[in-house]
Design an enzyme around this catalytic site. Structure first.
Site, PDB file in Angstrom:
ATOM      1  N   HIS A 184      31.584  54.278  44.039  1.00 38.75           N
ATOM      2  CA  HIS A 184      30.537  52.997  44.146  1.00 38.75           C
ATOM      3  C   HIS A 184      30.588  51.859  43.485  1.00 38.75           C
ATOM      4  O   HIS A 184      29.138  51.721  43.433  1.00 38.75           O
ATOM      5  CB  HIS A 184      29.223  53.437  45.144  1.00 38.75           C
ATOM      6  N   SER A 308      46.360  29.473  31.482  1.00 38.51           N
ATOM      7  CA  SER A 308      45.765  28.815  32.429  1.00 38.51           C
ATOM      8  C   SER A 308      46.189  27.341  32.199  1.00 38.51           C
ATOM      9  O   SER A 308      46.160  27.326  30.712  1.00 38.51           O
ATOM     10  CB  SER A 308      44.094  29.229  31.960  1.00 38.51           C
TER      11      SER A 308
END
Length: 474
Positions: A184, A308
């Protein structure tokens, strides 16, 4: 609508339609990744397989002497017929296309293409035997089965197996590398990196096993699957046996009971298994992407590559992102094919014809994804210090071990072991517990010497059970 010959579009831009530019990425940007499938699932490959089926049916009928006056052809003639298939190249592709422009029927064009070559082989008298008693789907279903089988066995499966092998090898190398689990998204019982990779190796390997055991079915039984024309022409022949031996002779599984089309159920089975493999691999990609994002994996920079356009420091996990996208596209097509192909109105409709032309696209996007995963894995480096530091910051994960040992002590008659879960919950839930506090807590429990000693020696990095052993089982 501008034609390909128009030099400009209504917008004033120069038209690109007359140039040799691919519309789709598999034939353009990613051509090299998808290229191995061209030999099996392109239109040209389909036509070559149609010719192969027609030639082998012609030879099968002569060898069986199923009609009056038929006898086996000579070895030289047999080789000449099969050379029509092996010699099928650019010139033949163009010739067949020209014939099809006249017939406006792809399989009829194949029949005429073969017929043109019989006189040179001394077989002109046997021209009526080409496509004898066949409906187009007798040829198409077998041609597709051969192309799909070979594409899966010779291209997709070996590529998939190499990726699974890469994952397995990385898992074996890190079978004993401790790693904090996250159930979780929260810190949980530690594992090893190798064991988590072994889970994917096992899952993906099971799907490859299913795919490897796939049957590829085929039929040759006439316009509605009744052998009506066959029986009308030669009523004394055992056409079921002729059909069975022919299909099995092609290396396929015989389907004796169909409508005009082979029912395509095997294709739906195959595409479901490939799609399931893709979904598991997609799960792997998202996990690896997440591990990269928290620093468990470092990416080895590629010289000259840009991460990038504005942030020079970035090394993006583009291989796994590309794989995710292409796996999703592949599955969208595979799911549609599996759902569409099992349905045909009454004895025949044409939806399967258009659908099956996209099998290569579906497998092509999957192949592209596999290649990206392989490249991405080669650029990964495990950040051992980051994994170790994360474990050292989460001593509370030993709460499970402590409360379980307390339960065992209680069952052995040790007093003072009441409410073990609740006591550890109070100590650890919502709190960061360091090593000193946890060891102090263990010392206060009144455990037996053996149990206390085991817990005092335990660390998050050593609390991995038999994870290393499990990792090596893959």
């Amino acid at each position: 609508m501008p034609s390909a010959a128009d030099s400009t579009l209504p917008s004033g831009r120069r038209s690109l339609a007359a140039t040799d530019i691919a519309l789709g990425p598999l034939d353009g940007r990613y051509r090299m990744d998808a290229a191995p499938l061209v030999d099996h699932l392109s239109e040209a490959a389909l036509n070559r397989n149609r010719i192969h089926v027609e030639v082998e049916w012609f030879l099968h009928l002569t060898e069986q002497s199923v009609l009056p006056g038929l006898s086996p052809v000579s070895a030289e003639q047999r080789d000449g017929l099969r050379a029509i298939v092996t010699g099928f190249g650019p010139e033949e592709i163009a010739e067949l296309a020209a014939i099809e422009r006249e017939t406006v029927h792809d399989v009829k064009a194949v029949e005429y293409f073969i017929g043109r070559r019989l006189p040179a082989l001394g077989l002109e008298a046997l021209t009526p035997l080409v496509h004898f008693a066949c409906t187009s789907e007798d040829i198409n279903n077998l041609a597709y089965a051969l192309g799909i089988r070979d594409a899966v066995r010779e291209v997709w499966t070996p590529t998939a197996q190499r990726v699974v092998d890469q994952i397995r090898e990385l898992g074996e190398a890190h079978a004993e590398t401790p790693m904090l689990s996250r159930t979780h998204g929260q810190p949980a019982t530690p594992t090893t990196l190798g064991k988590e990779l072994a889970v994917f190796t096992h899952r993906l390997g099971r799907q490859l096993g299913r795919i490897g055991g796939q049957d590829y079915l085929g039929k040759i039984n006439g316009a509605t699957g009744t052998f009506a024309a066959h029986v009308a022409a030669a009523p004394a022949v055992d056409w079921l046996e002729v059909s069975r031996t022919f299909v099995e002779g092609l290396g396929l599984t015989w389907n004796p009971l169909t409508t005009q089309i082979e029912s395509h159920d095997w294709q739906a089975e195959l595409y479901a298994d490939v799609a399931r493999f893709n979904r598991i691999l997609h799960n792997f990609c998202t996990d690896v992407w997440s591990y990269i994002s928290i620093g468990y994996f470092k990416q080895i920079p590629v010289a000259g590559a840009t991460g990038s356009s504005t942030m020079p420091h970035k090394v993006n996990p583009i291989r796994f992102e590309n794989a995710e996208a292409n796996l999703e596209i592949s599955n969208g097509l595979l799911d549609t094919l599996a759902a569409t192909l099992v349905t045909s109105r009454w004895q025949r409709d044409l939806t399967d014809s258009s659908s099956q032309r996209n099998v290569g696209v579906a497998l092509g996007h999957g192949l592209l994804a596999l290649n990206n995963v392989a490249k991405g894995l080669r650029q990964l480096d495990v950040a051992g210090p980051v994994l170790a530091e994360d474990l050292d910051h989460n001593w509370e994960v030993l709460g499970e071990a402590i409360q379980t040992v307390m339960r065992a002590e209680a069952l052995a008659g040790r007093p003072g072991m009441d409410n073990p879960y609740e006591r550890l919950k109070e100590l650890t839930r919502g709190h960061r517990v360091d090593e000193a506090r946890l060891r102090e807590f263990v010392g206060e429990l009144g455990l037996s010497d053996g149990a206390e000693g085991r817990l005092q020696r335990l660390t998050p990095g050593s609390y991995i059970g038999i994870a290393a052993k499990l990792a090596r089982r893959a």
